[in-house]
Design a protein around this motif. Structure first.
Motif, mmCIF file in Angstrom:
data_model
loop_
_atom_site.group_PDB
_atom_site.id
_atom_site.type_symbol
_atom_site.label_atom_id
_atom_site.label_comp_id
_atom_site.label_asym_id
_atom_site.label_seq_id
_atom_site.Cartn_x
_atom_site.Cartn_y
_atom_site.Cartn_z
ATOM 1 N N GLY A 89 -8.285 4.128 -5.123
ATOM 2 C CA GLY A 89 -7.324 3.034 -5.270
ATOM 3 C C GLY A 89 -5.935 3.419 -5.743
ATOM 4 O O GLY A 89 -5.065 2.541 -5.847
ATOM 5 N N HIS A 90 -5.685 4.711 -6.037
ATOM 6 C CA HIS A 90 -4.365 5.061 -6.613
ATOM 7 C C HIS A 90 -4.119 6.561 -6.501
ATOM 8 O O HIS A 90 -4.759 7.349 -7.182
ATOM 9 C CB HIS A 90 -4.359 4.629 -8.089
ATOM 10 N N THR A 91 -3.193 6.951 -5.627
ATOM 11 C CA THR A 91 -2.835 8.375 -5.548
ATOM 12 C C THR A 91 -1.335 8.550 -5.266
ATOM 13 O O THR A 91 -0.685 7.663 -4.713
ATOM 14 C CB THR A 91 -3.602 9.149 -4.442
ATOM 15 N N HIS A 92 -0.850 9.725 -5.634
ATOM 16 C CA HIS A 92 0.523 10.168 -5.324
ATOM 17 C C HIS A 92 0.374 11.500 -4.586
ATOM 18 O O HIS A 92 0.552 12.565 -5.179
ATOM 19 C CB HIS A 92 1.314 10.411 -6.612
ATOM 20 N N PRO A 93 0.031 11.496 -3.302
ATOM 21 C CA PRO A 93 -0.360 12.759 -2.660
ATOM 22 C C PRO A 93 0.754 13.499 -1.915
ATOM 23 O O PRO A 93 0.486 14.558 -1.351
ATOM 24 C CB PRO A 93 -1.434 12.290 -1.666
ATOM 25 N N ALA A 158 -1.881 5.480 -1.068
ATOM 26 C CA ALA A 158 -0.985 6.623 -1.209
ATOM 27 C C ALA A 158 0.449 6.137 -1.380
ATOM 28 O O ALA A 158 0.927 5.316 -0.596
ATOM 29 C CB ALA A 158 -1.099 7.523 0.030
ATOM 30 N N LYS A 159 1.127 6.682 -2.406
ATOM 31 C CA LYS A 159 2.442 6.173 -2.794
ATOM 32 C C LYS A 159 3.570 7.128 -2.424
ATOM 33 O O LYS A 159 3.388 8.348 -2.445
ATOM 34 C CB LYS A 159 2.494 5.997 -4.320
ATOM 35 N N SER A 160 4.752 6.561 -2.194
ATOM 36 C CA SER A 160 5.985 7.358 -2.224
ATOM 37 C C SER A 160 6.394 7.428 -3.701
ATOM 38 O O SER A 160 5.570 7.193 -4.572
ATOM 39 C CB SER A 160 7.066 6.685 -1.380
ATOM 40 N N PHE A 262 1.058 -2.551 -9.048
ATOM 41 C CA PHE A 262 2.001 -1.743 -9.849
ATOM 42 C C PHE A 262 1.364 -1.041 -11.040
ATOM 43 O O PHE A 262 0.243 -1.338 -11.425
ATOM 44 C CB PHE A 262 3.203 -2.590 -10.272
ATOM 45 N N HIS A 263 2.133 -0.049 -11.598
ATOM 46 C CA HIS A 263 1.732 0.695 -12.798
ATOM 47 C C HIS A 263 2.106 -0.152 -14.020
ATOM 48 O O HIS A 263 3.289 -0.454 -14.206
ATOM 49 C CB HIS A 263 2.537 1.987 -12.928
ATOM 50 N N GLY A 264 1.143 -0.473 -14.870
ATOM 51 C CA GLY A 264 1.485 -1.285 -16.035
ATOM 52 C C GLY A 264 0.662 -0.979 -17.265
ATOM 53 O O GLY A 264 -0.488 -0.553 -17.168
ATOM 54 N N SER A 285 -2.427 -1.026 -11.990
ATOM 55 C CA SER A 285 -3.097 0.224 -12.347
ATOM 56 C C SER A 285 -2.806 0.602 -13.797
ATOM 57 O O SER A 285 -1.765 0.232 -14.338
ATOM 58 C CB SER A 285 -2.596 1.359 -11.465
ATOM 59 N N HIS A 286 -3.702 1.379 -14.353
ATOM 60 C CA HIS A 286 -3.632 1.945 -15.721
ATOM 61 C C HIS A 286 -4.241 0.993 -16.749
ATOM 62 O O HIS A 286 -5.407 1.099 -17.062
ATOM 63 C CB HIS A 286 -2.208 2.375 -16.123
ATOM 64 N N LEU A 287 -3.383 0.148 -17.398
ATOM 65 C CA LEU A 287 -3.880 -0.876 -18.335
ATOM 66 C C LEU A 287 -4.512 -0.311 -19.600
ATOM 67 O O LEU A 287 -5.286 -1.010 -20.257
ATOM 68 C CB LEU A 287 -4.867 -1.826 -17.605
ATOM 69 N N SER A 336 -8.204 7.998 -8.379
ATOM 70 C CA SER A 336 -8.141 9.357 -8.930
ATOM 71 C C SER A 336 -6.817 9.615 -9.633
ATOM 72 O O SER A 336 -6.712 10.519 -10.448
ATOM 73 C CB SER A 336 -8.312 10.385 -7.806
ATOM 74 N N ASP A 337 -5.768 8.821 -9.285
ATOM 75 C CA ASP A 337 -4.410 9.088 -9.769
ATOM 76 C C ASP A 337 -3.964 10.493 -9.381
ATOM 77 O O ASP A 337 -3.185 11.108 -10.106
ATOM 78 C CB ASP A 337 -4.309 8.879 -11.294
ATOM 79 N N PHE A 338 -4.447 11.015 -8.264
ATOM 80 C CA PHE A 338 -4.042 12.369 -7.867
ATOM 81 C C PHE A 338 -2.509 12.470 -7.854
ATOM 82 O O PHE A 338 -1.844 11.680 -7.191
ATOM 83 C CB PHE A 338 -4.594 12.748 -6.480
HETATM 84 ZN ZN LIG Z 1 0.300 6.627 -10.706
#
Ligand SMILES: [Zn+2]
Length: 429
Positions: A89-93, A158-160, A262-264, A285-287, A336-338
């Motif tokens: 559910g969350h990566t920066h690849p 996957a994020k920019s 979003f990251h919060g 994400s995060h929390l 994974s927050d890769f």
């Molecule tokens: Zn992140």
């Protein structure tokens, strides 16, 4: 008649959901649907030519129902169990230039923000990504997506966000769009131009730049079918983007037709749960630092909380209150927050950490890594469970019970026998 794939002889088909549920909240996360073989009677799956699941059931019943059919491929899953493909559910690849040198600083006690303020962290990666060619970024992305696939992941968010200027953000989104066409993994693509405030700008200036220049430029490319974007993301954090700036950027993304994800509440309490409720965000994400009223707001709005146990582990943060979220009726997903800070591509390891450090049960961790991650990305109609009509995304383990995937801390290639995407074998041991 012909079909693409028949899996037969399995000891378990772990469907996760069997009644068309699109998300599992609170106590429902404890219950997963499992079709068990019994008394020598195996269980199996049929995947159509179009790559979608057409039947799940006992082999003797499937054999008579499909007696006149031919199959491109038959997998003998004797002694094995079958799960849905995992959803990260969350990566920066998309990046080049590792940050192995920062690991020693962190081990010596430097915090994320210490490194960030010294020009390291995201800023270091931004410099590398700005200088990299699209082909360099693409090659490293494809390597990582293939590694994720071997760990059982079939869908990745996957994020920019390592460009921060319009040109580089678009370059990253183009690289993700190319991978979406060419790699078997499915991608949910997130524009995260507000991942950090670029050096030399204030947060206000960066917000204006995103609203006035970046988002319109990306919207224009999407309108011309040159880009596809699914979600909008912001790093809402003290010293990065505040709540009001985050709200403005997220609403501009929503207006463009993107889902709010979003990251919060990662490093400081920022009332991001409350903001997610107000904006009816799809996911946050995060929390780690979420408040009780933030949890209530997300229960009300149906926002999915994407928890990232690798981040709390590597930065030695307190873990997000997963137990409280689930017990109060929230839907929790996992990622994974890769990224160059948390170098982890393995969702089985993430599930293991979720159980040990976040006190989730194995069933909850599996739900969080399948149907609930799908829900966070708005993809639960198509993926996240083994049900008729969904994509034929399957994971076949060499063990008779699925829990081995979570129980094992590492070396999951020992138990992952096949990874199947849309009915095609994309990895086999
Ligand atoms: Zn992140």
């Amino acid at each position: 008649m012909a079909a693409l794939l028949r899996v037969r002889g399995a000891s378990q088909i772990v469907q996760v959901c069997a009644n068309g549920e699109k998300v599992l909240r609170g106590a429902a996360m404890k219950e997963i649907a499992v079709l068990e073989g019994e008394g020598g009677r195996g269980v199996g799956v049929v995947v159509s030519k179009a790559g979608s699941i057409t039947a799940v059931g006992y082999d003797d019943e499937l054999d008579s129902q499909y007696s006149n059919w031919s199959f491109n491929k038959v997998i003998d899953a004797n002694g094995c169990c079958v799960l849905p493909g995992l959803i990260d559910g969350h990566t920066h690849p998309v990046w080049v230039g590792d940050r192995v040198h920062e690991f020693a600083l962190k081990l010596a006690g430097a915090t994320y923000m210490d490194i960030h303020q010294q020009g390291g962290g995201i800023h270091y990666t931004v410099n590398c990504v700005r200088q990299a060619s699209p082909d360099q970024l693409y090659a490293s992305l494809i390597d990582r997506l293939s590694a994720m696939l071997r760990c059982g992941t079939t869908v990745v968010e996957a994020k920019s966000g390592y460009g921060l200027d319009t040109t580089t953000e678009i370059k990253m989104l183009q690289v993700l769009n190319r991978a979406r066409q060419e790699h078997p993994i499915s991608l949910s693509i997130t524009y995260c131009g507000a991942h950090a405030v670029p050096k030399g700008s204030s947060a206000e200036e960066a917000t204006d730049h995103i609203l006035q220049e970046q988002i319109p430029a990306i919207v224009e490319q999407c309108a011309q079918d040159q880009l596809h974007v699914d979600n909008i993301d912001v790093f809402c954090e003290k010293g990065v983007f505040d709540r009001n700036q985050s709200r403005e950027i997220l609403l501009a993304g929503k207006k463009a037709g993107w889902k709010i994800n979003f990251h919060g509440d990662e490093l400081h309490p920022m009332q991001c749960g409350e903001l997610a409720g107000e904006l009816e965000a799809d996911a946050v994400s995060h929390l780690e630092e979420v408040s009780d009223s933030g949890i209530s707001a997300m229960v009300q709005s149906g926002t999915v909380g994407i928890l990232l146990p690798t981040t709390a582990y590597i930065l030695r943060l307190k873990s997000p209150p997963a137990r409280k979220m689930i017990d109060q009726g929230m839907a929790v997903a996992l990622g994974s927050d890769f990224n160059p800070n948390a170098y982890c591509m393995s969702m089985p390891l993430v599930m293991h950490l979720a159980c040990v450090n976040l006190h989730m049960t194995m069933e909850e961790a599996l739900v969080a890594a399948t149907i609930n991650s799908a829900a966070a990305l708005g993809m639960a109609e198509d993926v996240g469970s083994i049900e008729v009509g969904k994509r034929g995304d399957l994971l076949i383990l060499s063990t008779a019970r699925w829990e081995h995937l979570v129980y094992q801390l590492a070396c999951h290639d020992q138990c992952i026998k096949y990874v199947i995407k849309d009915g095609n074998i994309v990895y086999s041991k």
